[in-house]
Design a protein around this motif. Structure first.
Motif, PDB file in Angstrom:
ATOM      1  N   UNK A   1       0.818  -1.220   0.000  1.00  0.00           N
ATOM      2  CA  UNK A   1       0.000   0.000   0.000  1.00  0.00           C
ATOM      3  C   UNK A   1       0.849   1.266   0.000  1.00  0.00           C
ATOM      4  N   UNK A   2       2.032   1.219   0.606  1.00  0.00           N
ATOM      5  CA  UNK A   2       2.880   2.415   0.669  1.00  0.00           C
ATOM      6  C   UNK A   2       3.963   2.405  -0.408  1.00  0.00           C
ATOM      7  N   UNK A   3       3.839   1.522  -1.375  1.00  0.00           N
ATOM      8  CA  UNK A   3       4.754   1.531  -2.506  1.00  0.00           C
ATOM      9  C   UNK A   3       6.114   0.938  -2.247  1.00  0.00           C
ATOM     10  N   UNK A   4       6.236   0.131  -1.203  1.00  0.00           N
ATOM     11  CA  UNK A   4       7.558  -0.394  -0.836  1.00  0.00           C
ATOM     12  C   UNK A   4       8.163  -1.240  -1.953  1.00  0.00           C
ATOM     13  N   UNK A   5       7.342  -2.023  -2.629  1.00  0.00           N
ATOM     14  CA  UNK A   5       7.859  -2.920  -3.653  1.00  0.00           C
ATOM     15  C   UNK A   5       7.984  -2.247  -5.021  1.00  0.00           C
ATOM     16  N   UNK A   6       7.525  -0.998  -5.111  1.00  0.00           N
ATOM     17  CA  UNK A   6       7.744  -0.176  -6.285  1.00  0.00           C
ATOM     18  C   UNK A   6       7.171  -0.765  -7.567  1.00  0.00           C
ATOM     19  N   UNK A   7       7.552  -0.166  -8.720  1.00  0.00           N
ATOM     20  CA  UNK A   7       8.484   0.963  -8.835  1.00  0.00           C
ATOM     21  C   UNK A   7       7.829   2.282  -8.420  1.00  0.00           C
ATOM     22  N   UNK A   8       8.648   3.241  -8.066  1.00  0.00           N
ATOM     23  CA  UNK A   8       8.137   4.536  -7.656  1.00  0.00           C
ATOM     24  C   UNK A   8       9.038   5.155  -6.610  1.00  0.00           C
ATOM     25  N   UNK A   9       8.745   6.381  -6.212  1.00  0.00           N
ATOM     26  CA  UNK A   9       9.632   7.110  -5.295  1.00  0.00           C
ATOM     27  C   UNK A   9       9.684   6.525  -3.888  1.00  0.00           C
ATOM     28  N   UNK A  10       8.683   5.714  -3.505  1.00  0.00           N
ATOM     29  CA  UNK A  10       8.665   5.149  -2.151  1.00  0.00           C
ATOM     30  C   UNK A  10       9.186   3.714  -2.121  1.00  0.00           C
ATOM     31  N   UNK A  11       9.739   3.272  -3.218  1.00  0.00           N
ATOM     32  CA  UNK A  11      10.270   1.911  -3.265  1.00  0.00           C
ATOM     33  C   UNK A  11      11.393   1.738  -2.245  1.00  0.00           C
ATOM     34  N   UNK A  12      11.278   0.697  -1.419  1.00  0.00           N
ATOM     35  CA  UNK A  12      12.329   0.382  -0.460  1.00  0.00           C
ATOM     36  C   UNK A  12      12.348   1.244   0.784  1.00  0.00           C
ATOM     37  N   UNK A  13      11.390   2.164   0.938  1.00  0.00           N
ATOM     38  CA  UNK A  13      11.339   3.027   2.124  1.00  0.00           C
ATOM     39  C   UNK A  13      10.589   2.297   3.234  1.00  0.00           C
ATOM     40  N   UNK A  14      11.262   2.050   4.339  1.00  0.00           N
ATOM     41  CA  UNK A  14      10.670   1.347   5.474  1.00  0.00           C
ATOM     42  C   UNK A  14       9.612   2.231   6.132  1.00  0.00           C
TER      43      UNK A  14
END
Length: 432
Positions: free
Chosen positions: A105-118
């Motif tokens: 939901x928060x885009x962790x798996x991307x792609x996008x600017x929030x990818x990888x952000x804990x």
């Protein structure tokens, strides 16, 4: 394998039960905390709204075709649970899938600017930077000069009680920090634990943790599942403790630091030759430790003063020379008990002198997330485990094994069933 039949797995479908409260109350609270922790845009806010509605009133939905871990989750039971209420599937599975969907939901798996952000990082850093953490690190100076056995006991209990630093737990129980931990344990196999990690006989007690094992070692090791590797290790002469300790970490921050301090002590005193620290491959259960959290904890130690900084420098060096290794196996975030572990992980644990399993969630996975009778022998329910195993855990859920009848009766008489989930009781259990 154990001949002890497991009770039915725990579900979250009973209103008023602890598991139901986690699904109905804790998960919505976590969504709100995450929403407020970052300046997410409208799309992510809509995704969080959808997850909130789905996890409280909807049914389990499949992962998208492009999800990087879709096939893995299908092997973990996703197809069987799609279309069912979150409350009607195994509680362990439901919880785990919630955190997987929260990351999506928060885009962790991307792609996008929030990818990888804990999404839990602000909570972890706030705890790591809290004054209480600095006070605990300063207390390490008082251990300097004490006998090695006394330091070992203090660091073991620091690692044990550090499990109270569980952010997800505190979100739903704000009074937990105010309740004092009881002095006694409900089970204490610490002497057996130490017998599996004997100190090196070749080194007399130097009375200090710093600089006591200078030397150079060249060796060859194999980590099953990752291929053979050849290591040149400096800084630790392993003495008689030449084996590997697997330490399955639970939470980051104020719990992970005591885990690292214990690892440093065991290496420095020759109780093991190598520590493999198992962490989660991605953010999980709010405060569960990842590799990034290990780095944050080491930086916290190295930036401290006194004995804490000495610990930090030695741990940093141990990472560099391979005597401390971080492992982030995908199964560490699986919604399944350890009885279902894959062959490569089973081989790693089989080769270890001891595996220490930290925390409440890992305990549930170790013994099976069922409503065991508290007097069910711990050795029976962990008979499947491929090597010696120890559990260090404060009690924050209903699952418990290995108590004697007198201890259980006394706890129930004093507290009803609150002792199971209140976070004020702990245990050290070992199966050789």
């Amino acid at each position: 394998m154990s001949d002890t039949p497991a009770p039915p797995v725990i579900l979250g479908d009973e209103p008023g039960s602890f598991p139901h409260g986690v699904l109905a109350e804790r998960h919505p609270a976590i969504i709100q905390q995450v929403r407020e922790a970052f300046p997410y845009g409208p799309d992510i806010h809509r995704s969080l709204d959808a997850l909130l509605d789905n996890c409280t009133k909807g049914v389990i939905e499949p992962l998208s075709d492009g999800a990087p871990d879709r096939d893995r989750w299908r092997t973990w039971g996703l197809d069987a649970y799609v279309g069912r209420s979150w409350f009607d599937v195994p509680w362990l599975w439901s919880e785990s899938y919630f955190y997987r969907q929260l990351l999506d939901s928060v885009g962790y798996f991307g792609p996008g600017p929030w990818q990888g952000i804990d999404p839990f990082r602000p909570f972890k850093l706030a705890e790591l930077d809290a004054p209480e953490t600095d006070e605990e690190l300063a207390a390490l100076d008082t251990l300097e000069g004490r006998p090695a056995d006394e330091r070992a006991r203090a660091l073991l209990h620091g690692s044990l009680w550090g499990n109270r630093a569980d952010l997800g737990f505190r979100l739903s129980d704000v009074e937990a920090e105010k309740r004092a931990a009881v002095a006694g344990l409900v089970a204490d196999d610490s002497e057996t634990l130490w017998s599996l990690l004997p100190a090196a006989d070749t080194y007399p007690d130097a009375g200090t943790e710093t600089g006591s094992r200078a030397g150079t070692e060249t060796g060859t090791g194999t980590e099953t599942g990752t291929g053979a590797d050849t290591e040149t290790r400096t800084g630790v002469d392993t003495g008689t403790g030449a084996g590997t300790l697997c330490l399955v970490a639970d939470n980051a921050g104020r719990e992970l630091i005591p885990d690292l301090l214990l690892a440093a002590h065991l290496l420095a005193n020759g109780r093991c030759g190598r520590v493999v620290l198992h962490v989660k491959p991605y953010p999980y259960y709010v405060s569960d430790a990842t590799t990034a959290d290990v780095v944050d904890a080491l930086r916290k130690l190295t930036a401290a003063r006194g004995a804490a900084a000495d610990f930090g420098r030695r741990l940093w060096a141990a990472m560099a020379d391979g005597t401390l290794t971080v492992r982030a196996h995908p199964f560490s975030a699986a919604p399944l008990p350890y009885a279902a572990m894959p062959d490569d992980l089973r081989a790693e644990f089989a080769a270890a002198s001891l595996t220490i399993v930290k925390g409440d969630l890992n305990y549930r996975r170790l013994v099976g997330d069922s409503r065991w009778r508290p007097t069910t022998p711990f050795a029976d329910v962990t008979a499947y485990f491929p090597g010696p195993v120890a559990a260090l855990r404060t009690l924050k859920s209903d699952v418990i094994t290995g108590l004697d009848a007198g201890t259980e009766a006394a706890l129930v008489a004093a507290e009803g069933q609150r002792w199971r989930t209140g976070g004020t009781h702990a245990l050290i259990q070992v199966r050789e």
